[in-house]
Scaffold this motif. Structure first.
Motif, mmCIF file in Angstrom:
data_model
loop_
_atom_site.group_PDB
_atom_site.id
_atom_site.type_symbol
_atom_site.label_atom_id
_atom_site.label_comp_id
_atom_site.label_asym_id
_atom_site.label_seq_id
_atom_site.Cartn_x
_atom_site.Cartn_y
_atom_site.Cartn_z
ATOM 1 N N GLY A 109 0.512 -1.563 0.048
ATOM 2 C CA GLY A 109 -0.442 0.076 -0.304
ATOM 3 C C GLY A 109 0.876 1.453 -0.068
ATOM 4 N N VAL A 110 1.830 1.551 0.853
ATOM 5 C CA VAL A 110 2.446 2.653 0.681
ATOM 6 C C VAL A 110 3.195 2.542 -0.670
ATOM 7 C CG1 VAL A 110 4.510 3.044 1.939
ATOM 8 C CG2 VAL A 110 3.191 2.069 3.691
ATOM 9 N N ALA A 111 3.825 1.714 -1.172
ATOM 10 C CA ALA A 111 4.789 1.129 -2.198
ATOM 11 C C ALA A 111 3.810 2.376 -3.197
ATOM 12 C CB ALA A 111 5.016 0.885 -2.455
ATOM 13 N N MET A 112 2.564 1.363 -3.520
ATOM 14 C CA MET A 112 1.514 2.336 -4.563
ATOM 15 C C MET A 112 2.007 3.767 -4.007
ATOM 16 S SD MET A 112 1.182 -0.186 -6.357
ATOM 17 C CE MET A 112 3.087 -0.996 -6.211
ATOM 18 N N PHE A 113 1.503 4.240 -2.999
ATOM 19 C CA PHE A 113 0.987 5.368 -3.170
ATOM 20 C C PHE A 113 2.310 6.403 -3.111
ATOM 21 C CE2 PHE A 113 -2.786 4.335 0.078
ATOM 22 C CZ PHE A 113 -3.637 4.463 -0.711
ATOM 23 N N LEU A 114 3.636 5.912 -2.631
ATOM 24 C CA LEU A 114 4.918 6.413 -3.055
ATOM 25 C C LEU A 114 5.583 6.676 -4.500
ATOM 26 C CD1 LEU A 114 7.019 5.463 -0.557
ATOM 27 C CD2 LEU A 114 6.263 7.306 -0.678
ATOM 28 N N ALA A 160 0.827 7.205 -21.061
ATOM 29 C CA ALA A 160 1.002 6.797 -20.345
ATOM 30 C C ALA A 160 1.316 6.667 -19.244
ATOM 31 C CB ALA A 160 1.849 5.754 -20.573
ATOM 32 N N LEU A 161 1.327 7.355 -17.674
ATOM 33 C CA LEU A 161 1.902 7.346 -16.456
ATOM 34 C C LEU A 161 -0.034 7.629 -15.955
ATOM 35 C CD1 LEU A 161 4.892 8.883 -15.927
ATOM 36 C CD2 LEU A 161 3.758 6.786 -15.774
ATOM 37 N N LEU A 162 -0.961 8.208 -16.595
ATOM 38 C CA LEU A 162 -1.811 9.242 -16.353
ATOM 39 C C LEU A 162 -2.849 7.472 -16.007
ATOM 40 C CD1 LEU A 162 -3.296 12.560 -18.498
ATOM 41 C CD2 LEU A 162 -1.438 12.012 -16.050
ATOM 42 N N PRO A 163 -2.859 6.853 -16.261
ATOM 43 C CA PRO A 163 -3.843 5.205 -15.848
ATOM 44 C C PRO A 163 -3.045 4.719 -14.579
ATOM 45 C CG PRO A 163 -3.026 5.450 -17.805
ATOM 46 C CD PRO A 163 -2.361 6.521 -17.572
ATOM 47 N N MET A 164 -1.455 5.101 -14.495
ATOM 48 C CA MET A 164 -1.183 4.203 -14.074
ATOM 49 C C MET A 164 -1.118 4.907 -12.539
ATOM 50 S SD MET A 164 2.913 3.488 -16.147
ATOM 51 C CE MET A 164 3.294 2.934 -14.604
ATOM 52 N N THR A 200 -2.048 3.358 -9.409
ATOM 53 C CA THR A 200 -1.822 2.626 -8.319
ATOM 54 C C THR A 200 -2.400 3.617 -6.643
ATOM 55 O OG1 THR A 200 0.006 5.207 -8.605
ATOM 56 C CG2 THR A 200 1.234 2.525 -9.593
ATOM 57 N N VAL A 201 -2.612 4.394 -7.029
ATOM 58 C CA VAL A 201 -3.754 4.620 -5.988
ATOM 59 C C VAL A 201 -4.804 4.112 -5.656
ATOM 60 C CG1 VAL A 201 -5.076 6.560 -5.328
ATOM 61 C CG2 VAL A 201 -3.524 7.526 -6.410
ATOM 62 N N GLY A 202 -5.299 3.341 -6.481
ATOM 63 C CA GLY A 202 -6.137 2.194 -6.302
ATOM 64 C C GLY A 202 -6.169 1.127 -5.364
ATOM 65 N N LEU A 203 -5.004 0.934 -6.083
ATOM 66 C CA LEU A 203 -3.993 -0.729 -5.513
ATOM 67 C C LEU A 203 -3.417 0.007 -4.535
ATOM 68 C CD1 LEU A 203 -1.962 -1.620 -7.548
ATOM 69 C CD2 LEU A 203 -3.736 -3.492 -7.734
ATOM 70 N N GLY A 204 -3.314 1.264 -3.413
ATOM 71 C CA GLY A 204 -2.835 0.971 -2.367
ATOM 72 C C GLY A 204 -3.383 1.628 -1.664
ATOM 73 N N GLY A 205 -5.078 1.426 -2.139
ATOM 74 C CA GLY A 205 -5.926 1.973 -1.128
ATOM 75 C C GLY A 205 -6.349 0.483 -0.616
ATOM 76 N N ALA A 206 -6.726 -0.144 -2.330
ATOM 77 C CA ALA A 206 -7.210 -2.063 -1.560
ATOM 78 C C ALA A 206 -6.156 -2.974 -0.734
ATOM 79 C CB ALA A 206 -7.938 -2.588 -2.903
ATOM 80 N N ALA A 264 3.213 6.414 -6.905
ATOM 81 C CA ALA A 264 1.811 7.779 -7.614
ATOM 82 C C ALA A 264 2.011 8.688 -7.514
ATOM 83 C CB ALA A 264 0.620 7.653 -6.660
ATOM 84 N N PHE A 265 2.770 9.239 -6.573
ATOM 85 C CA PHE A 265 3.460 10.491 -6.075
ATOM 86 C C PHE A 265 4.644 10.689 -7.374
ATOM 87 C CE2 PHE A 265 7.275 12.887 -3.800
ATOM 88 C CZ PHE A 265 6.270 14.420 -3.657
#
Length: 221
Positions: free
Chosen positions: A150-155, A180-184, A188-194, A157-158
């Protein structure tokens, strides 16, 4: 034989808690720059060793950050306070829960007013680690894996947002289109939250199995 088994469990625990989220993070960091000259994908033994070390180090870094966001001992402390202080909860306090608190205080020679539950949580984990009861530790490893992810995904995204900004400023060139980075970023934000939600669920499961396995181990002693 027991020493070898413990060593294997230690490695498996480390793989889930540190290497897995750390490896995901490194791969995510590399994606925008593969082929740009900043990141090399040449497969060599030396590169692989360095990558594994960096993955473990990154995982430890992610867990350090994760500890400030969500702690496994929080769920334990909440459950214990619900038992000892009779606070309202979605969980129904059972005789086993009450007996667990009594046994812990007796085994660790704790005063009835001692309520440093986060410290007690670590003490119980350490004790269970030396026994054959490993379901609690496996759930703890899965909890850490999800927390680190979760932390990795949020980082990530940032970092992707920063990468787009640096690319627009001609400071660093991306090897993938900005679009291509916009959907990523969204993914990543969605995966981070999940992942954080799943980590909370694993944390609660860890507490439940801790109560159960501690009682079983005590009865077998």
């Amino acid at each position: 034989m027991e020493g070898q088994q413990g060593f294997a469990q230690f490695n498996l625990y480390d793989i889930f808690s540190s290497f897995f989220p750390g490896a995901l993070f490194l791969i995510g960091v590399m994606i925008p720059y593969v082929g740009s000259g900043i990141v090399t994908t040449e497969l060599k033994i030396g590169n692989l060793v360095v990558w594994v070390i960096l993955a473990f180090a990154s995982g430890q870094f992610l867990q350090t950050i994760g500890g400030y966001v969500i702690s496994g001992s929080d769920a334990f402390e909440t459950r214990m306070r619900q038992i000892t202080e009779e606070e309202e909860s979605e969980y129904e306090t059972t005789p086993m829960d009450i007996k667990f608190v009594e046994n812990v205080r007796e085994d660790f020679e704790l005063d009835a007013n001692y309520d440093a539950w986060k410290r007690i949580y670590k003490m119980i984990l350490a004790q269970l680690e030396s026994t054959s009861r490993n379901r609690t530790l496996r759930l703890q490893a899965l909890y850490l894996a999800m927390r680190g992810t979760g932390v990795a995904m949020f980082l990530l995204a940032f970092l992707y947002v920063i990468s787009v900004m640096l690319n627009d400023a001609d400071i660093i060139k991306l090897s993938v289109p900005e679009l291509a980075l916009l959907p990523m970023i969204i993914i990543t934000v969605g995966l981070g939250g999940a992942s954080i939600v799943r980590a909370n669920e694993f944390s609660e499961d860890t507490v439940s199995y801790m109560v159960f396995e501690y009682r079983l181990e005590r009865d077998d002693a």
